[in-house]
Write an enzyme that holds these catalytic residues in place. Sequence first.
Site, PDB file in Angstrom:
ATOM      1  CE  LYS A   1      -3.766   1.996   2.727  1.00 58.70           C
ATOM      2  NZ  LYS A   1      -4.537   1.887   3.970  1.00 58.70           N
TER       3      LYS A   1
ATOM      4  CD  GLU B   1       9.621  -5.772   6.486  1.00 57.71           C
ATOM      5  OE1 GLU B   1       9.561  -4.603   6.076  1.00 57.71           O
ATOM      6  OE2 GLU B   1       8.985  -6.192   7.465  1.00 57.71           O
TER       7      GLU B   1
ATOM      8  N   GLY C   1      -4.635  -2.269   5.495  1.00 59.55           N
ATOM      9  CA  GLY C   1      -3.853  -3.388   4.969  1.00 59.55           C
ATOM     10  C   GLY C   1      -4.451  -4.740   5.302  1.00 59.55           C
ATOM     11  NE  ARG C   2      -5.630  -4.111  11.469  1.00 62.78           N
ATOM     12  CZ  ARG C   2      -4.967  -2.960  11.449  1.00 62.78           C
ATOM     13  NH1 ARG C   2      -3.861  -2.873  10.717  1.00 62.78           N
ATOM     14  NH2 ARG C   2      -5.385  -1.905  12.117  1.00 62.78           N
TER      15      ARG C   2
ATOM     16  CD  GLU D   1      -0.943  -4.643  11.672  1.00 60.09           C
ATOM     17  OE1 GLU D   1      -1.503  -4.518  10.559  1.00 60.09           O
ATOM     18  OE2 GLU D   1       0.254  -4.939  11.791  1.00 60.09           O
TER      19      GLU D   1
ATOM     20  CG  HIS E   1      -0.329 -34.735  18.360  1.00 56.29           C
ATOM     21  ND1 HIS E   1      -0.552 -35.828  19.160  1.00 56.29           N
ATOM     22  CD2 HIS E   1      -1.280 -34.770  17.380  1.00 56.29           C
ATOM     23  CE1 HIS E   1      -1.554 -36.533  18.671  1.00 56.29           C
ATOM     24  NE2 HIS E   1      -2.020 -35.915  17.589  1.00 56.29           N
TER      25      HIS E   1
ATOM     26  CE  LYS F   1       6.413  -1.089   8.331  1.00 57.34           C
ATOM     27  NZ  LYS F   1       5.066  -0.701   7.854  1.00 57.34           N
TER      28      LYS F   1
HETATM   29  O1  F6P Z   1       2.245  -4.487   9.841  1.00 60.59           O
HETATM   30  C1  F6P Z   1       2.127  -3.132   9.569  1.00 60.59           C
HETATM   31  C2  F6P Z   1       1.603  -2.956   8.162  1.00 60.59           C
HETATM   32  O2  F6P Z   1       1.421  -1.601   7.897  1.00 60.59           O
HETATM   33  C3  F6P Z   1       0.312  -3.714   7.920  1.00 60.59           C
HETATM   34  O3  F6P Z   1      -0.818  -3.067   8.419  1.00 60.59           O
HETATM   35  C4  F6P Z   1       0.351  -3.855   6.427  1.00 60.59           C
HETATM   36  O4  F6P Z   1      -0.543  -4.827   5.957  1.00 60.59           O
HETATM   37  C5  F6P Z   1       1.818  -4.243   6.220  1.00 60.59           C
HETATM   38  O5  F6P Z   1       2.529  -3.493   7.216  1.00 60.59           O
HETATM   39  C6  F6P Z   1       2.359  -3.971   4.831  1.00 60.59           C
HETATM   40  O6  F6P Z   1       2.249  -2.600   4.549  1.00 60.59           O
HETATM   41  P1  F6P Z   1       2.347  -2.145   2.987  1.00 60.59           P
HETATM   42  O7  F6P Z   1       1.185  -2.793   2.280  1.00 60.59           O
HETATM   43  O8  F6P Z   1       2.271  -0.680   3.015  1.00 60.59           O
HETATM   44  O9  F6P Z   1       3.656  -2.682   2.467  1.00 60.59           O
END
Ligand code: F6P
Length: 550
Positions: A207, A213, A267-268, A353, A384, A512
């Site tokens: 987003k 990452e 995002g979620r 979250e 288990h 972050k």
């Molecule tokens: O975990 C934090 C967060 O902002 C989530 O809410 C989101 O889904 C994820 O990192 C990835 O963010 P982006 O889609 O901006 O890379």
Amino acid sequence: MASLKSSPAWKALKAHHKEISGARMRDLFADEPKRFERLSLGLGGLFLDYSKNLITADTLSLLLDLARETEVEGWRDRMFAGEPINTTEGRAALHVALRRPQGSGSVALDGRDIMPAVLASRDKIRKTAEDIRSGTWTGATGDAIQAVIHIGTGGSHLGPEMVCESLRPLGASGPKVRFVSNVDGVQIAAALEDLKPETTLFIVASKTFTTEETITNARTAKNWLIDALGDEAVAKHFIAVSGNAGVVADFGITADNTFDLWDWVGGRYSVWSAIGLPIAIALGPDAFDDLLAGAHDMDNHFKDAPLESNLPVILGLIGVWNIDFLGAQALAILPYDEGLRGLPNYIRQLEMESNGKALNREGAPVEAGTATVVFGDPGTRGQHAFYQALHQGRQLIACDFIAPMESRDKTGSHHDRLLANFFAQSEALMKGRNKDEAEAVMEAQGVPAKDRPGQLAHRVFEGNRPTNSIMVEKFDAFTLGQLIALYEHKVFVQSVIWGINPFDQWGVEWGKELATQVLAELDNGGDVKGASASTQGLIKRYRAHKAKKT
Ligand code: F6P
């Protein structure tokens, strides 16, 4: 917001809890033969049995009073109406608009109808998926795409990965779809090791398009492609899903290959957007539409059903009762379906979250709640690993058992065994086992009399452990859409009761930011300003080891 714990409904629940604190579920079932019928709800092929909770008719009535008093319905209507209920970011939370069907009318946001853009994006998802699946989309060398690598993390990967994993039929045709979500280079190396650049397509889903990452993995993928096919190949082998078109263009992905992501989608809560593109590629665009339709079905139920027969409301209220009155410290998501092995982690992000917060909307400390630790594993494997703690641990862990009545298992003989465990575990957690029963078991097992006194106490099970059982006819895209939306709305109900904003995530920003600072210092060899002696010491050891190895 008025003080939650001084509200009449909360006080009544507190008093009620004292009255029933000695109750046992065994007795509640014995006293009420119709308990199961009274405490279960269905919606199409989805069925919720919430009778194995430590609740009475009075408990439910008082919880419903709490829902009314905290204006769950009012906040729900505000969410559906696109009001800026994401209060700290001043945004709407309109993921429900993403699954509205064509022709279902407009959704106004800031004076404009967002549905044309939503439907255009959905059409583009369909066309892109069809072109890739049919071989119409070709790479730089004219070859059809045989593998799609989705690069994203958190809400930009958990949804599509879980849905593809759970619904992709064994031996499915069409392109392989793989997910890369960790900056650990081992993951992207493994994803690429057996692939050819000519037939590989990348989706970079972010987003913000600034998540370290994701961008690191995207750069590695881009270099892998360019090394083989040259710079021009990027235009045919990269798709972006992002709300940051400018940074996407700087990365070199064309506007035609870019899907928009809007700031009114968290995002979620974004699997219903172009973040779900891998689902349409792996399972076909019709399956993606069915997923949307299932979620929309749950939306209508959440919007229209009376509170007392409203699945997300009931699930949310029971969670509040378990956490705030019974002291549950965790929630186990236990899908008795190997395909749903990704569901616990998906719901974990959704719950923790969204509601893993200590401040309410006004920035004051929350008086009750909030999200507990959420974890889980598919049954029967989890049995288990951690069921000992579920049955005999000191911490109370609530459980949501989930199972399909129809299985995709082709062996024919395994499903009954799987479901026997599904039925037995919630029964055992509810019923427990008293001393007399434990004695009888040892007798039946022929435990030597001399060993019995030492074992007896350990063979007694307290029981009275709260569980929900969700049974579906079968796991198809529609049902999975219903289930995901059920948990989205359950989380929302709880956020309203606790008075928190479930749609922001300031807590993930600090880690972050610090990681970015540390990375910069690792690159230039400097000290991490203000870092503790521990962190400095760890970095020093790492640097010394790296120096030895070079
Ligand atoms: O975990 C934090 C967060 O902002 C989530 O809410 C989101 O889904 C994820 O990192 C990835 O963010 P982006 O889609 O901006 O890379």
